[in-house]
Design a protein around this motif. Structure first.
Motif, PDB file in Angstrom:
ATOM      1  N   VAL A 194      46.347  41.014  31.618  1.00 35.04           N
ATOM      2  CA  VAL A 194      46.933  41.870  32.653  1.00 35.04           C
ATOM      3  C   VAL A 194      47.158  43.265  32.085  1.00 35.04           C
ATOM      4  O   VAL A 194      47.644  43.423  30.967  1.00 35.04           O
ATOM      5  CB  VAL A 194      48.299  41.320  33.132  1.00 35.04           C
ATOM      6  N   GLU A 195      46.810  44.271  32.845  1.00 39.76           N
ATOM      7  CA  GLU A 195      47.267  45.638  32.571  1.00 39.76           C
ATOM      8  C   GLU A 195      47.131  46.449  33.850  1.00 39.76           C
ATOM      9  O   GLU A 195      46.320  46.132  34.726  1.00 39.76           O
ATOM     10  CB  GLU A 195      46.496  46.296  31.423  1.00 39.76           C
ATOM     11  N   THR A 196      47.959  47.459  33.969  1.00 41.58           N
ATOM     12  CA  THR A 196      47.893  48.372  35.106  1.00 41.58           C
ATOM     13  C   THR A 196      47.961  49.796  34.588  1.00 41.58           C
ATOM     14  O   THR A 196      48.701  50.088  33.638  1.00 41.58           O
ATOM     15  CB  THR A 196      49.048  48.106  36.085  1.00 41.58           C
ATOM     16  N   MET A 197      47.189  50.677  35.209  1.00 39.97           N
ATOM     17  CA  MET A 197      47.249  52.093  34.863  1.00 39.97           C
ATOM     18  C   MET A 197      47.681  52.882  36.087  1.00 39.97           C
ATOM     19  O   MET A 197      47.091  52.748  37.164  1.00 39.97           O
ATOM     20  CB  MET A 197      45.902  52.572  34.330  1.00 39.97           C
ATOM     21  N   ILE A 198      48.753  53.643  35.912  1.00 40.02           N
ATOM     22  CA  ILE A 198      49.302  54.500  36.961  1.00 40.02           C
ATOM     23  C   ILE A 198      48.694  55.888  36.773  1.00 40.02           C
ATOM     24  O   ILE A 198      48.945  56.566  35.775  1.00 40.02           O
ATOM     25  CB  ILE A 198      50.839  54.591  36.873  1.00 40.02           C
ATOM     26  N   TYR A 199      47.872  56.320  37.723  1.00 39.73           N
ATOM     27  CA  TYR A 199      47.155  57.594  37.577  1.00 39.73           C
ATOM     28  C   TYR A 199      47.901  58.777  38.178  1.00 39.73           C
ATOM     29  O   TYR A 199      47.636  59.927  37.814  1.00 39.73           O
ATOM     30  CB  TYR A 199      45.771  57.476  38.213  1.00 39.73           C
ATOM     31  N   SER A 200      48.807  58.512  39.092  1.00 42.14           N
ATOM     32  CA  SER A 200      49.595  59.567  39.737  1.00 42.14           C
ATOM     33  C   SER A 200      50.800  58.881  40.374  1.00 42.14           C
ATOM     34  O   SER A 200      50.882  57.650  40.377  1.00 42.14           O
ATOM     35  CB  SER A 200      48.757  60.290  40.807  1.00 42.14           C
ATOM     36  N   PRO A 201      51.735  59.640  40.933  1.00 43.64           N
ATOM     37  CA  PRO A 201      52.891  59.005  41.583  1.00 43.64           C
ATOM     38  C   PRO A 201      52.517  58.160  42.799  1.00 43.64           C
ATOM     39  O   PRO A 201      53.373  57.454  43.340  1.00 43.64           O
ATOM     40  CB  PRO A 201      53.756  60.202  41.994  1.00 43.64           C
ATOM     41  N   THR A 202      51.261  58.188  43.231  1.00 40.54           N
ATOM     42  CA  THR A 202      50.867  57.446  44.443  1.00 40.54           C
ATOM     43  C   THR A 202      49.656  56.550  44.243  1.00 40.54           C
ATOM     44  O   THR A 202      49.244  55.882  45.180  1.00 40.54           O
ATOM     45  CB  THR A 202      50.550  58.433  45.587  1.00 40.54           C
ATOM     46  N   GLU A 203      49.085  56.500  43.022  1.00 44.09           N
ATOM     47  CA  GLU A 203      47.849  55.747  42.822  1.00 44.09           C
ATOM     48  C   GLU A 203      47.885  54.967  41.516  1.00 44.09           C
ATOM     49  O   GLU A 203      48.296  55.485  40.471  1.00 44.09           O
ATOM     50  CB  GLU A 203      46.637  56.677  42.800  1.00 44.09           C
ATOM     51  N   ALA A 204      47.437  53.724  41.581  1.00 46.34           N
ATOM     52  CA  ALA A 204      47.351  52.874  40.393  1.00 46.34           C
ATOM     53  C   ALA A 204      46.187  51.909  40.552  1.00 46.34           C
ATOM     54  O   ALA A 204      45.708  51.664  41.670  1.00 46.34           O
ATOM     55  CB  ALA A 204      48.649  52.103  40.184  1.00 46.34           C
ATOM     56  N   VAL A 205      45.734  51.359  39.431  1.00 42.64           N
ATOM     57  CA  VAL A 205      44.726  50.300  39.443  1.00 42.64           C
ATOM     58  C   VAL A 205      45.268  49.148  38.598  1.00 42.64           C
ATOM     59  O   VAL A 205      45.588  49.333  37.413  1.00 42.64           O
ATOM     60  CB  VAL A 205      43.380  50.786  38.884  1.00 42.64           C
ATOM     61  N   CYS A 206      45.370  47.972  39.226  1.00 43.95           N
ATOM     62  CA  CYS A 206      45.819  46.764  38.530  1.00 43.95           C
ATOM     63  C   CYS A 206      44.594  45.976  38.088  1.00 43.95           C
ATOM     64  O   CYS A 206      43.684  45.727  38.889  1.00 43.95           O
ATOM     65  CB  CYS A 206      46.680  45.897  39.444  1.00 43.95           C
ATOM     66  N   MET A 207      44.562  45.595  36.830  1.00 42.11           N
ATOM     67  CA  MET A 207      43.439  44.832  36.280  1.00 42.11           C
ATOM     68  C   MET A 207      43.914  43.477  35.796  1.00 42.11           C
ATOM     69  O   MET A 207      44.907  43.394  35.061  1.00 42.11           O
ATOM     70  CB  MET A 207      42.781  45.604  35.139  1.00 42.11           C
ATOM     71  N   THR A 208      43.229  42.427  36.219  1.00 40.36           N
ATOM     72  CA  THR A 208      43.538  41.071  35.784  1.00 40.36           C
ATOM     73  C   THR A 208      42.248  40.416  35.296  1.00 40.36           C
ATOM     74  O   THR A 208      41.196  40.557  35.924  1.00 40.36           O
ATOM     75  CB  THR A 208      44.141  40.238  36.919  1.00 40.36           C
ATOM     76  N   GLY A 209      42.335  39.725  34.168  1.00 40.66           N
ATOM     77  CA  GLY A 209      41.148  39.133  33.576  1.00 40.66           C
ATOM     78  C   GLY A 209      41.277  37.638  33.362  1.00 40.66           C
ATOM     79  O   GLY A 209      42.367  37.120  33.089  1.00 40.66           O
ATOM     80  N   LYS A 210      40.165  36.950  33.493  1.00 40.65           N
ATOM     81  CA  LYS A 210      40.060  35.521  33.197  1.00 40.65           C
ATOM     82  C   LYS A 210      38.855  35.313  32.283  1.00 40.65           C
ATOM     83  O   LYS A 210      37.785  35.873  32.527  1.00 40.65           O
ATOM     84  CB  LYS A 210      39.865  34.712  34.483  1.00 40.65           C
ATOM     85  N   TYR A 211      39.027  34.505  31.248  1.00 38.69           N
ATOM     86  CA  TYR A 211      37.892  34.197  30.382  1.00 38.69           C
ATOM     87  C   TYR A 211      36.795  33.497  31.194  1.00 38.69           C
ATOM     88  O   TYR A 211      37.075  32.665  32.056  1.00 38.69           O
ATOM     89  CB  TYR A 211      38.318  33.304  29.223  1.00 38.69           C
ATOM     90  N   ALA A 212      35.545  33.843  30.898  1.00 36.98           N
ATOM     91  CA  ALA A 212      34.405  33.266  31.620  1.00 36.98           C
ATOM     92  C   ALA A 212      33.275  32.984  30.638  1.00 36.98           C
ATOM     93  O   ALA A 212      33.099  33.701  29.644  1.00 36.98           O
ATOM     94  CB  ALA A 212      33.919  34.225  32.715  1.00 36.98           C
TER      95      ALA A 212
END
Length: 567
Positions: free
Chosen positions: A274-292
């Protein structure tokens, strides 16, 4: 924070350091990058030579080196020599804090030979390694075996010793805790030269729990046994954009990985990373990973992305594309995913080399990246160091998960730093109270992400130049960090001490608990031999009086209260 909402600040008058920093890229390109690449290559050859040796031979060398450390410690004359520290040069450390304690009188012990992987025990699922083994080195060995450390810190250069004695986290920490929580046993050389193996349930269990965050001030770490987990060849990574105000972004981050109270260990929906990056006070991208598996990744219609190639877009900029094209999924080779932030040092690379993210530079010179942090520090003088302390922020705020929204609003209001990095981690409720510990009674509130045995925390990574600095306005970096530390104390948060700290000794021990640490300092003879953790972390050069007081070890009652008013 929009320009209309931003507080009005006077413009800052530029000085010579501003121009030196602006054109520092010249030194980086023609000096730092070539030397960095050479060091990386020579280090790689050294690692290969080490891996060619049998585990038996590596163990024999380890035992001989431990004897040398013991002999060196016994050569110290407490009445003449200074406090013990390693012989590593001050600028070599990856952290941004100036290693000012080494500028005062001290007694050096050389640990530079402790950089071997001693054993990969597939039966016990444990890796036994020396403290200078770094993350790039160990993943190069374990990933082809479909094994990995439970927590693999992102940057290649981060060492096992630094991650244990200091602070280490990764996107799997919501499952396994901090790096130090995955250690099964420590091999420590104590002040009197004894070599002990500390585990959570042997006679040195108190020392085992006290080592993390102690900054090497209880003894010299010479090896560690660390938990391994089975992995697969690829990471199935989902990028999900989130828009709204900062509280909305915080809730989107929580919902991306955190189930209801008590269900973290039982839900198959909980991601491996899990990690999330906040790019501005109104925008973010949440990333979730599963081994494959490789078979799954190569199925028709699935997209694979080898993000580790030198010419590829920097990872944080690649993730940002989700804000335009919407949610998407791709498969990344596991080792390349682990080290996704190495090439651009998160987004610090943009400040170091403003054009290094451009396609032409990546294609022609991207293979030289990243510059070694140690060399960046070695090529800056006192004036440049002080400039970065005032005009730049590199801080991690460890806050309870339910306070992430408040933390984001505080950073936006006080510093205006973007992007921000969010990474969750378990804070375990242990049988003893360590330097860091969960909020008392957290389990009674049944909050999202918590269990009865651990409270979920989040690292809010604040790395970049603050908004006022980018606008050319007056900004007091030291005062901003001081306010950040006060906010953390008031909200049961923690500040990793690799960063520049403005904490007074009283506030240091309000943020951290001194009880077990001071108990072990006295019990294992560290007092008067190894410097205290506050002395080691304290900003600024040590005065002769401070050195003498530390050597004489005149202890006073530590400030362990957390409910007193903040200075």
């Amino acid at each position: 924070m929009s320009d209309l909402e931003a507080p009005l600040r006077p413009k800052r008058k530029k000085i010579w350091v501003d121009y030196f920093v602006k054109f520092r890229w010249i030194i980086v390109i023609f000096v730092v990058l070539p030397i960095s690449f050479t060091i990386y290559f020579l280090t790689y050859l050294g690692d290969v030579r080490s891996e060619m040796k049998s585990f038996k031979k590596r163990q024999k060398e380890h035992d001989e080196n431990v004897k040398k450390v013991v002999k060196r410690l016994k050569q110290r004359n407490p009445s003449k020599d200074g406090l013990v520290c390693t012989a590593r040069k001050p600028w070599i450390a990856v952290g941004m804090r100036n290693v000012d304690y080494k500028r005062a009188r001290h007694f050096e012990v050389d640990l530079s030979s402790f950089r071997n992987i001693l054993e990969i025990d597939e039966k016990r699922m444990v890796a036994r390694v020396e403290p200078l083994v770094n993350m790039g080195q160990i993943t190069r060995v374990t990933v082809p075996m479909n094994l990995a450390l439970a927590v693999v810190a992102e940057l290649d250069d981060l060492t096992v010793g630094g991650l244990i004695n200091g602070y280490g986290i990764e996107g799997s920490s919501h499952l396994y805790g901090l790096f130090s929580d995955t250690v099964v046993a420590f091999e420590i050389v104590l002040a009197d030269g004894r070599v002990v193996r500390a585990t959570k349930d042997n006679e040195y269990s108190d020392l085992f729990h006290a080592i993390p965050w102690s900054q090497g001030t209880l003894g010299l770490l010479v090896s560690a046994e660390i938990k391994l987990i089975p992995i697969k060849e690829y990471m199935r990574l989902t990028y999900k954009p989130v828009v709204g105000n900062l509280k909305d972004l915080a809730q989107g981050y929580l919902d991306s990985f955190a189930p209801s109270y008590g269900e973290l260990d039982n839900s198959e929906k909980v991601p491996d990373f899990v990690e999330t990056m906040i790019y501005s006070p109104t925008e973010a991208v949440c990333m979730t990973g599963k081994y494959a598996s490789k078979e799954e990744a190569k199925k028709k219609g699935n997209v694979t992305n080898s993000v580790g190639w030198w010419f590829k877009p920097w990872f944080y900029q690649h993730a940002q594309t989700a804000l335009k094209k919407g949610e998407f999924i791709e498969y990344i080779p596991t080792r390349e995913y682990y080290h996704r932030h190495t090439r651009c040092l998160y987004w610090e690379g943009k400040l170091i080399l403003p054009f290094a993210d451009q396609l032409w530079f990546r294609f022609l010179f991207g293979w030289l990246m990243p510059p070694k942090v140690s060399l960046l520090k070695a090529t800056q003088g006192e004036a440049i160091r002080n400039y970065y302390h005032e005009m730049h922020v590199i801080q991690d705020m460890l806050v309870p998960l339910h306070k992430v929204g408040d933390a984001l609003e505080w950073v936006d209001r006080e510093m205006e730093v973007y992007p921000l990095w969010l990474c969750p981690h378990k804070m375990y409720k242990l049988p003893v109270k360590t330097m860091i510990y969960p909020e008392p009674g957290f389990e009674l509130h049944h909050r999202q992400g918590d269990t009865h045995y651990a409270q979920m925390y989040t690292d809010v990574g604040v790395y970049y130049a603050p908004g006022p600095v980018l606008r050319g306005e007056v900004f007091d970096g030291a005062e901003a960090v001081h306010r950040l530390e006060n906010w953390l104390i008031e909200n049961h948060g923690y500040q990793p001490q690799y960063a520049v700290s403005e904490l007074s000794e009283k506030n240091f021990w309000r943020m951290f608990d001194a009880g077990l640490y001071e108990h072990c300092r006295r019990k294992y003879g560290a007092v008067g031999t190894f410097m205290s953790v506050y002395y080691k972390s304290k900003k600024g050069r040590k005065t002769e009086k401070e050195v003498q007081e530390a050597e004489q070890a005149q202890l006073e009652t530590a400030y362990a209260e957390v409910d007193q008013p903040v200075d």
